[in-house]
Write a protein that holds these residues in place. Structure first.
Motif, short mmCIF file in Angstrom:
data_model
loop_
_atom_site.label_atom_id
_atom_site.label_comp_id
_atom_site.label_asym_id
_atom_site.label_seq_id
_atom_site.Cartn_x
_atom_site.Cartn_y
_atom_site.Cartn_z
N LEU A 194 0.85 -1.18 0.00
CA LEU A 194 0.00 0.00 0.00
C LEU A 194 0.89 1.23 0.00
O LEU A 194 1.65 1.46 0.95
N GLY A 195 0.84 2.02 -1.07
CA GLY A 195 1.60 3.25 -1.14
C GLY A 195 0.86 4.38 -0.45
O GLY A 195 -0.37 4.43 -0.48
N LEU A 196 1.60 5.28 0.19
CA LEU A 196 1.01 6.43 0.86
C LEU A 196 1.78 7.67 0.45
O LEU A 196 2.99 7.76 0.66
N ASP A 222 0.42 -1.78 -4.99
CA ASP A 222 -0.81 -2.38 -5.49
C ASP A 222 -1.97 -1.39 -5.37
O ASP A 222 -2.78 -1.27 -6.28
N ARG A 223 -2.04 -0.71 -4.25
CA ARG A 223 -3.01 0.36 -4.03
C ARG A 223 -2.27 1.58 -3.51
O ARG A 223 -1.18 1.46 -2.94
N ILE A 224 -2.90 2.75 -3.70
CA ILE A 224 -2.25 4.00 -3.27
C ILE A 224 -3.27 4.84 -2.51
O ILE A 224 -4.41 5.02 -2.95
N GLY A 225 -2.83 5.35 -1.35
CA GLY A 225 -3.63 6.28 -0.59
C GLY A 225 -2.99 7.67 -0.65
O GLY A 225 -1.76 7.80 -0.58
N CYS A 277 7.89 1.04 5.21
CA CYS A 277 9.02 1.67 4.51
C CYS A 277 8.77 3.17 4.51
O CYS A 277 7.98 3.68 3.70
N ASP A 278 9.41 3.88 5.42
CA ASP A 278 9.18 5.32 5.58
C ASP A 278 10.17 6.09 4.71
O ASP A 278 11.26 6.44 5.14
N PHE A 333 4.27 1.60 2.07
CA PHE A 333 5.39 2.28 1.42
C PHE A 333 5.08 3.77 1.35
O PHE A 333 4.20 4.20 0.59
N ILE A 334 5.80 4.56 2.13
CA ILE A 334 5.60 6.01 2.20
C ILE A 334 6.65 6.69 1.35
O ILE A 334 7.84 6.40 1.46
N THR A 335 6.21 7.61 0.49
CA THR A 335 7.17 8.26 -0.40
C THR A 335 6.63 9.57 -0.94
O THR A 335 5.42 9.81 -0.92
N HIS A 336 7.55 10.41 -1.44
CA HIS A 336 7.18 11.60 -2.20
C HIS A 336 7.27 11.34 -3.70
O HIS A 336 6.77 12.14 -4.49
#
Length: 326
Positions: free
Chosen positions: A46-48, A225-228, A180-181, A212-215
């Protein structure tokens, strides 16, 4: 990936006391996470994404109880953990680990690589010194280093190598969830793809679940797979990877995607950019209604009066906007 939830968050809030008036009256709180509902399925990534200061890292640290939640529920594999004390939480610590953003700050420079990676094993009281050393050597090989590196110190390595050490430390206890920050933001561009590819290989090999946290909006599309999408303490849009990029519903999401550079100058000139005005409001003094309205080109008086809920517009695609259409 399965549809079985590993993590479920309900109305999670994390506030920090930042001061008060004379005699302690009228206390002020920074609302870093302000009522988040989120589900992470077992085996998925899950991407954030969101701007700096939107609460991504605070959400992650509250999820694994590095920060104590102000209110709300956190369920891990069906067990409510938000109210557990530190002793009760110990079995779950082994199952939730974190890769930190800065490999230069997250590793103790006075400890050898062997001791850095073996420390989680010692805290969990797993094995003896010899078995822990063997496990360290195994982990170093898994992340692309060799056992000779175990006797060195963190300052002797490059940024990419340090992050590999941090990843080895994170997977030492065979966790189920790895947060993963922003694990690649401090690395050279040439190294970022190597680290992301390694994370994908580890996920397939060990069945890991990632937040998975990213800019980096291009990279998050590659791995997730999904993105918030998070803005000022709340999730404003959530969808499958391709759906979010091809059919964004929230004006904030559209503005973020429009900021991705395009190499072709002809195509770049054709693109219509949905601009955001001004700066992100203070999380201490939230605007009324929709918290994005002060920067939104579509804002109307209704946006100042009523806060939009995160509604499912189409199957699996959620957005918090009064004017988002299916």
């Amino acid at each position: 990936m399965t549809d079985k939830p590993l993590v479920e968050i309900r109305n999670l809030k994390k506030q920090f006391h930042v001061g008060s008036s004379f005699f302690g009256r009228n206390p002020k709180y920074l609302k870093a996470v302000d009522g988040v509902d989120l589900t992470i399925n077992r085996g998925e990534t899950l991407g954030l994404v969101g701007e700096s200061g939107c609460g991504k890292s605070t959400l992650a640290r509250t999820l694994i109880r590095l920060y104590e939640p102000t209110s709300g529920e956190i369920s891990f594999d069906g067990q409510e953990i938000s109210q557990l004390d530190q002793k009760q939480l110990m079995p779950f610590r082994k199952r939730m680990q974190m890769i930190f953003q800065d490999p230069y700050a997250s590793l103790n420079g006075r400890m050898t690589v062997r001791d850095l990676i073996a420390e989680p094993l010692e805290i969990a009281q797993l094995g003896d010194d010899n078995s822990r050393t063997e496990r360290v050597h195994e982990l170093l090989e898994i992340v692309g280093l060799n056992k000779d590196h175990a006797s060195r110190f963190a300052h002797e390595f490059s940024g990419g190598q340090r992050q590999r050490i941090g990843i080895a430390r994170a997977i030492a206890l065979n966790p189920e969830l790895v947060i993963c920050d922003e694990p690649i933001s401090a690395l050279d561009v040439s190294i970022q793809a190597q680290v992301v590819n390694m994370l994908e290989d580890l996920q397939k090999k060990f069945g890991l679940t990632y937040l998975f946290i990213t800019h980096d909006l291009s990279m998050v599309r590659h791995i997730s797979d999904r993105i918030g999408v998070m803005y000022l303490g709340k999730i404003v849009e959530l969808a499958d990877n391709d759906e979010l990029y091809e059919n964004p519903k929230h004006p904030y999401t559209r503005a973020l995607l429009a900021s991705i550079p395009i190499a072709d100058p002809v195509e770049a000139r054709k693109r219509v950019i949905e601009e955001m005005q001004g700066e992100i409001p203070s999380p201490i003094d939230m605007p009324s209604g929709c918290r994005f309205r002060s920067r939104c080109p579509l804002a109307t008086p209704k946006c100042a009066e009523e806060e939009p809920e995160l509604n499912e517009l189409t199957s699996g695609h959620f957005a918090a906007c009064h004017y988002a259409e299916p």
